[in-house]
Design a protein around this motif. Sequence first.
Motif, PDB file in Angstrom:
ATOM      1  N   SER A 186       7.631  -0.225  25.023  1.00 49.29           N
ATOM      2  CA  SER A 186       8.553   0.520  25.537  1.00 49.29           C
ATOM      3  C   SER A 186       9.456   1.204  24.157  1.00 49.29           C
ATOM      4  O   SER A 186      10.746   1.340  24.232  1.00 49.29           O
ATOM      5  CB  SER A 186       9.566  -0.078  26.319  1.00 49.29           C
ATOM      6  OG  SER A 186      10.497  -1.065  25.867  1.00 49.29           O
ATOM      7  N   VAL A 228       0.994  -0.915  29.637  1.00 51.61           N
ATOM      8  CA  VAL A 228       1.590   0.156  30.316  1.00 51.61           C
ATOM      9  C   VAL A 228       0.358   0.844  31.245  1.00 51.61           C
ATOM     10  O   VAL A 228      -0.531   0.961  30.685  1.00 51.61           O
ATOM     11  CB  VAL A 228       2.195   1.246  29.418  1.00 51.61           C
ATOM     12  CG1 VAL A 228       2.721   2.591  30.154  1.00 51.61           C
ATOM     13  CG2 VAL A 228       3.182   0.777  28.585  1.00 51.61           C
ATOM     14  N   CYS A 267      13.040  -0.755  24.290  1.00 47.85           N
ATOM     15  CA  CYS A 267      14.001  -0.594  25.688  1.00 47.85           C
ATOM     16  C   CYS A 267      13.999  -1.799  26.620  1.00 47.85           C
ATOM     17  O   CYS A 267      15.110  -2.314  26.688  1.00 47.85           O
ATOM     18  CB  CYS A 267      13.764   0.643  26.231  1.00 47.85           C
ATOM     19  SG  CYS A 267      13.881   2.197  25.392  1.00 47.85           S
ATOM     20  N   ALA A 288       8.320   9.313  28.579  1.00 46.35           N
ATOM     21  CA  ALA A 288       7.921   7.825  28.507  1.00 46.35           C
ATOM     22  C   ALA A 288       8.064   7.404  27.050  1.00 46.35           C
ATOM     23  O   ALA A 288       7.514   8.055  26.291  1.00 46.35           O
ATOM     24  CB  ALA A 288       6.627   7.290  29.340  1.00 46.35           C
ATOM     25  N   THR A 299       2.985   5.940  33.612  1.00 40.92           N
ATOM     26  CA  THR A 299       4.196   6.464  33.203  1.00 40.92           C
ATOM     27  C   THR A 299       4.445   7.822  33.897  1.00 40.92           C
ATOM     28  O   THR A 299       3.474   8.411  34.534  1.00 40.92           O
ATOM     29  CB  THR A 299       3.912   7.040  31.723  1.00 40.92           C
ATOM     30  OG1 THR A 299       2.942   8.067  31.653  1.00 40.92           O
ATOM     31  CG2 THR A 299       3.782   5.715  30.738  1.00 40.92           C
ATOM     32  N   LEU A 342      16.048   1.989  29.825  1.00 39.13           N
ATOM     33  CA  LEU A 342      14.976   2.902  29.372  1.00 39.13           C
ATOM     34  C   LEU A 342      15.676   4.313  29.203  1.00 39.13           C
ATOM     35  O   LEU A 342      16.097   4.814  30.014  1.00 39.13           O
ATOM     36  CB  LEU A 342      14.070   3.064  30.488  1.00 39.13           C
ATOM     37  CG  LEU A 342      12.510   3.619  30.214  1.00 39.13           C
ATOM     38  CD1 LEU A 342      11.967   2.678  29.004  1.00 39.13           C
ATOM     39  CD2 LEU A 342      11.768   3.823  31.192  1.00 39.13           C
TER      40      LEU A 342
END
Length: 108
Positions: free
Chosen positions: A57, A29, A60, A36, A32, A94
């Motif tokens: 995630s 990542v 997700c 998030a 963001t 998401l």
Amino acid sequence: MAFPTNEIEVLETARAWLDAGHGVALATVVKTSGSAPRQNGSHIAVRDDGLFAGSVSAGCVESTIIEAAQKALSDRKNRNLTFGVDEGVMSTGLLCGGQIVILVEPII
């Protein structure tokens, strides 16, 4: 093998897979916004056979990340992937309403 519980353990797992002769891609990542599911610097390591460790995630978009990681291992090219909600319609799954940008890098 125990499932990694923190970022260092994810990286150690990736290193062990490399030492065992597997190809590995690392997804991180890198940005963001909004709400998030994971913070910047969160990782998922993906082995050439699809086994993975970590999360970017909380579940997700992991399947999409694993697919992108396997493609990155195949063509040895990085990928930048953005996930979020587009105009109020969930476009990527998401659920949190925020946005994440993931860098996928083949380590080989």
